[in-house]
Structures are given as structure tokens and as C-alpha cells.
Design a protein around this motif. Sequence first.
Motif, PDB file in Angstrom:
ATOM      1  N   UNK A   1     -26.959 -42.008  18.019  1.00 19.47           N
ATOM      2  CA  UNK A   1     -27.581 -41.737  16.728  1.00 19.47           C
ATOM      3  C   UNK A   1     -26.729 -40.768  15.919  1.00 19.47           C
ATOM      4  N   UNK A   2     -27.168 -40.460  14.702  1.00 19.13           N
ATOM      5  CA  UNK A   2     -26.372 -39.620  13.795  1.00 19.13           C
ATOM      6  C   UNK A   2     -26.317 -38.171  14.243  1.00 19.13           C
ATOM      7  N   UNK A   3     -27.196 -37.779  15.202  1.00 20.17           N
ATOM      8  CA  UNK A   3     -27.242 -36.403  15.678  1.00 20.17           C
ATOM      9  C   UNK A   3     -26.369 -36.173  16.908  1.00 20.17           C
ATOM     10  N   UNK A   4     -25.687 -37.228  17.368  1.00 20.55           N
ATOM     11  CA  UNK A   4     -24.769 -37.083  18.493  1.00 20.55           C
ATOM     12  C   UNK A   4     -25.357 -37.418  19.849  1.00 20.55           C
TER      13      UNK A   4
ATOM     14  N   UNK B   1     -28.114 -40.066  29.669  1.00 17.66           N
ATOM     15  CA  UNK B   1     -28.776 -39.666  28.435  1.00 17.66           C
ATOM     16  C   UNK B   1     -28.267 -38.271  28.085  1.00 17.66           C
ATOM     17  N   UNK B   2     -27.372 -38.214  27.103  1.00 17.15           N
ATOM     18  CA  UNK B   2     -26.716 -36.962  26.745  1.00 17.15           C
ATOM     19  C   UNK B   2     -27.410 -36.327  25.547  1.00 17.15           C
TER      20      UNK B   2
ATOM     21  N   UNK C   1     -27.692 -56.429  21.857  1.00 20.48           N
ATOM     22  CA  UNK C   1     -27.535 -55.159  21.146  1.00 20.48           C
ATOM     23  C   UNK C   1     -27.739 -55.440  19.664  1.00 20.48           C
ATOM     24  N   UNK C   2     -28.861 -54.989  19.148  1.00 21.07           N
ATOM     25  CA  UNK C   2     -29.242 -55.261  17.765  1.00 21.07           C
ATOM     26  C   UNK C   2     -28.406 -54.434  16.801  1.00 21.07           C
ATOM     27  N   UNK C   3     -28.151 -53.182  17.167  1.00 21.69           N
ATOM     28  CA  UNK C   3     -27.352 -52.266  16.357  1.00 21.69           C
ATOM     29  C   UNK C   3     -26.880 -51.143  17.256  1.00 21.69           C
TER      30      UNK C   3
ATOM     31  N   UNK D   1     -34.913 -47.989  21.215  1.00 21.54           N
ATOM     32  CA  UNK D   1     -34.394 -47.537  19.933  1.00 21.54           C
ATOM     33  C   UNK D   1     -34.174 -46.032  19.970  1.00 21.54           C
ATOM     34  N   UNK D   2     -32.977 -45.603  19.598  1.00 25.37           N
ATOM     35  CA  UNK D   2     -32.642 -44.180  19.510  1.00 25.37           C
ATOM     36  C   UNK D   2     -32.646 -43.793  18.036  1.00 25.37           C
ATOM     37  N   UNK D   3     -33.659 -43.047  17.613  1.00 26.10           N
ATOM     38  CA  UNK D   3     -33.808 -42.734  16.192  1.00 26.10           C
ATOM     39  C   UNK D   3     -33.017 -41.483  15.816  1.00 26.10           C
ATOM     40  N   UNK D   4     -32.875 -41.273  14.511  1.00 27.92           N
ATOM     41  CA  UNK D   4     -32.180 -40.077  14.032  1.00 27.92           C
ATOM     42  C   UNK D   4     -33.053 -38.832  14.115  1.00 27.92           C
ATOM     43  N   UNK D   5     -34.297 -38.993  14.579  1.00 30.28           N
ATOM     44  CA  UNK D   5     -35.150 -37.841  14.878  1.00 30.28           C
ATOM     45  C   UNK D   5     -35.032 -37.449  16.351  1.00 30.28           C
ATOM     46  N   UNK D   6     -34.009 -37.972  17.017  1.00 27.48           N
ATOM     47  CA  UNK D   6     -33.763 -37.714  18.440  1.00 27.48           C
ATOM     48  C   UNK D   6     -34.910 -38.198  19.321  1.00 27.48           C
ATOM     49  N   UNK D   7     -35.461 -39.340  18.943  1.00 30.55           N
ATOM     50  CA  UNK D   7     -36.507 -39.994  19.710  1.00 30.55           C
ATOM     51  C   UNK D   7     -35.936 -41.228  20.404  1.00 30.55           C
TER      52      UNK D   7
END
Length: 348
Positions: free
Chosen positions: A22-25, A40-41, A122-124, A152-158
Motif C-alpha cells: 500500500x501507499x504507507x509502505x 506481513x511487514x 492478482x487484481x491490483x 485487500x491491503x488498504x491505504x488505512x493500513x487495513x
Amino acid sequence: MDLKKFDLEYYSKRIQLFTLNNSEGLEIQITNFGGRIVSLFTPDKNGILEDIVLGYDNIDDYLNKEEVFFGAIIGRYGNRIAHGKFNIDNLEYTLETNSENSKNHLHGGTNGFHNVVWDAKQVSKTQLELSHLSKENEAGYPGNLEVTVLYELTDLNELKITYSATTDKKTILNLTHHSYFNLTGKQNSNILKHHIKIYASNFTPINNLMIPTGKIESVTNSPLEFKTFQTIGSRINADDDQIEKAHGYDHNYVIDGSGLKKAADVYDPISKRTLEVFTTEPGVQFYTGNHLNNIKGKYNDTYHANAAFCLEPQHFPDSPNQPHFPSTIIKPEETYNSTTIYKFGVKI
């Protein structure tokens, strides 16, 4: 993780390894063998990324070592069914008994969903879709069952896990996820100093064979009460019947509320990492890795008892034999839907 160590033909399907970012790394690696999260890092208080789930670093170990559930999708039925038997419409079904000295059915049996090579797309960069057709009588279950799991790995770190399934015959279904977490990022440590809060006023007590007695009891004034933050280790050796039967914590909690709700909060005071768990399921199994026994895992680390904890959102164990528990039956005209969210953070 070396991709080549997860490249193998098995049951005429190719085992592969997929990466979500995700965008948070944050980074998660998932193999389609059992739908397992193998790494899972997440960052600690200093922004250092470390792997917070136990497992193995090659597919051979996942195929051959004694702990088979690290990070896996569990089904058709997560947790236990007493004596491997249940009834639907007065017709008895018999499943494999693979737990408690062959007394109970556990986690879908030897060839449950953890031992399936799932079809993967892999959808994305943030989404992976897994699917599987579980055929009539697979492990003894009725009905042809089509299952889809979306990571799904969201940009809210979920990490959002969405399960759906349909069947052509009335059957039972109870899917869950079985990651072993250690928020320190040090896999040779233990989780006894982690702080945990479980949003549950009640639990389902167990008998000597780890099967629910059928009662739903209050956690108040017992070592199983985590309605406020407690360290995992503070009462794990308490002189208590339920603790002794499970050799620690291995219990189903009845989550307060309905719909998508919070099941638990966990906090590691060393790394300052946090984990929040949300689910649409009515229960969550809290397990403290009581039976991890000198297992060689990733990074040449050895796992011992209490090296990790699991929070497995689920319907209750043995529900098919406990009519007053929430039903796990699904019908051909229905679609099974379930959502679990693991949210990662840092408490400064």
C-alpha cells in the motif's frame, strides 16, 4: 521472501507467491497454497518495517512440518465439530476426526482449505482474489461449494478479508483466518507482555476435549476477562478450570454488538505496534500458541509456546450440534458473506 521457494506443481496446480503493497509502505506476501499470509511487514515506533506473522520461508516446510495452519484460510469449518458428526434435516454426516486423539473434526480436516492450491488472480497491487470449488463429499461435507476470498491491503493500513460462497445443497460453513501474530517483530520472542482487550462479555466454555459445553457464560471476574486491557501473560497460568483445559487461552469469545464490529485491540509496549480486529462474525477464537513446540520457522528462529497469538473471527465451535448457537447452515438460494479487518498501527 524468495519467490522461487514458493514455485511448485502440487495437485496439478502451480503454487505461487503474491505481494501486496500500500501507499504507507506495508507489504504482505500471500501464497495460493492454503491462501496463507507468509509475511506481513509493518512499521514500529521508529518506522522500522518488520515481519509480524510466524511461518516458514519455503513451500517444503509448509507441506511437511507439523504446524500446518500458519497464516491459512480455514474451512470448510473453522474450529471443532464434536466426534466429526452433524445432522442436516435428520441426515447424519460423518467427517474426518483429526484432533484431540481422533475425537473431533478440526479446521476442515487434513485436506481442509489450508491444504488447497487456490486459483489466484492478482487484481491490483493491493488486491488478491482466491477461489476454490470444494466438491460434494470433500472431507465428508455435503454440496458443491464455490468459495471466493478477497485479500485487500488498504491505504488505512487495513488488511480486509472478504469471504463469499454459494452451494448447490444445504451444507455448513465457517470460514476464518489463522495468522499467528507477534507484534514485537522478533519471532524468537513471546507475546506474554502484549496488552489485549477483547470486546466480549461472554464466552463458550469448553470440556476436556475442547468442545463447547453448550453454555454461554460471562467472563466477569474470571481469567478470561479482557473487557479492559490486560497483558496476555498476567493470568495465563491461573488456577482455573478453563485455562487448564486449554493449556492457556484457546477459547471462543462471544463478541458484543452486531454487524461489522470491533472484536479486539492488541498493543505491544516494546515496538508500540497496535492491531485492531473488526468482523461481521459473532465470535472470535483467542489462541496463545500453547502448542507451538520447538518449531523451526522463518529467519532461522525457533518457535516455542506463546511465541504468537491468533485472533480468528468465526461462528462458534460445534455450532451444528448446538441448536441455540448462531447457525452455520447455508442453503442453495443463499450467498455466504463474511468480512474481517485487521488494522495495523503505531501508538506513540
